[in-house]
Design an enzyme around this catalytic site. Structure first.
Site: not given
Length: 307
Positions: A96, A196, A270
């Site tokens: 992330s 992502e 995630h």
């Protein structure tokens, strides 16, 4: 273990992670500023950078797992000593928001880093054994071989066929876009680009891919691996955008015309399960066979990209 971005909310999140590693026979060393606070940040940028540098310099530390992502890792980049990091190679693990560190460290040092769960995500009550076992396996053997599909949803979508071998780079799409026009701008030419995202409306995904296209970051990639895009499809915001395109429409619009292999849906991101992967190593994407194969051990390889 440093906190380069957002701090923990409850101390039990930290303790749960420590217990996880200790129950498996590992020792955990917590960064000095782990409890620091500056609103939504885990202390000042200088303090967080010092903690990360201390982890690289400490000979007793074999691997660095970030506490979690959230926000703020990009604040550290001007305060890191990349020569010291390069002289003390060890796995850096996070995902992330930690994308900022992955990009800068790979490009400034040539070191391989690992896109995998932070301490909190790895040890949370909802964490899967797939996520935990994959992380430990990659840290032991370097991650060579096929990246496994999601055990709960193994379906993958080929957006464009073909096979290519190239260095694997990338991370969170928002954070990759944030590197543009900075000294740490992500280098994608000739690379196998992975991205992502989570909880971002489809129209914002469109905007980010448009900006990367305008910046010339997609035109020369060797291939694209789209991981999980959790909470990003049209159903999330259909009340406001009842006629919006689907996420697949947007991905096809920007990625299929590139004419390179494009695969969507591996458990990278995630979602419920996360398959840790090394970044900076050579990988082979066979979009027709729907395979991503890591060709080099992340524990011994060095990235081909370094400023």
């Amino acid at each position: 273990m440093p906190a380069p971005a957002t701090p923990y909310h409850n101390r039990s999140q930290l303790l749960r992670g420590i217990k996880f590693w200790e129950s498996r026979g590992y020792r955990v060393k917590v960064a000095e500023g782990i409890a620091a606070r500056d609103g939504y940040l885990a202390g000042s940028a200088e303090g967080r950078a010092r903690d990360l540098m201390a982890c690289f310099e400490d000979p007793q530390i074999d691997a660095i797992q970030c506490l979690q992502g959230g926000y703020g890792s990009n604040h550290l980049l001007p305060f890191l000593d990349y020569d010291v990091i390069a002289a003390n190679p060890k796995p850096l693990i996070g995902y992330s928001d930690i994308t900022s560190l992955h990009v800068a460290i790979r490009q400034r040092t040539g070191l391989v880093t690992f896109y995998g769960p932070g301490l909190i995500a790895m040890s949370a009550p909802e964490a899967t054994s797939f996520t935990q076992d994959r992380l430990i396996s990659v840290l032991r053997d370097g991650g060579q071989g096929p990246v496994p599909a999601d055990p709960d949803d193994p379906f993958l979508l080929t957006l464009h066929g073909g096979r290519v071998t190239a260095p694997l780079v990338g991370g969170d799409l928002w954070e990759l876009r944030e590197t543009l026009a900075t000294p740490w701008e992500v280098a994608t030419d000739g690379a196998l680009l992975f991205f992502e995202e989570v909880n971002v409306p489809t129209w914002q995904i469109d905007g980010m891919l448009a900006q990367l296209t305008h910046a010339g970051k997609l035109q020369q990639v060797a291939g694209v691996v789209v991981g999980q895009m959790a909470g990003c499809d049209w159903a999330r915001d259909r009340a406001s955008y009842p006629s919006t395109k689907s996420l697949e429409d947007v991905l096809e619009h920007y990625l299929s015309p590139l004419g390179v292999p494009v695969l969507y849906g591996l458990p990278l991101g995630h979602g419920t399960s996360l398959a840790t992967i090394p970044l900076g190593v050579r990988a082979t994407l066979d979009a027709g066979k729907q395979e991503l194969i890591i060709e080099e051990s992340g524990l011994t390889a060095r990235s081909a990209q370094a400023d």
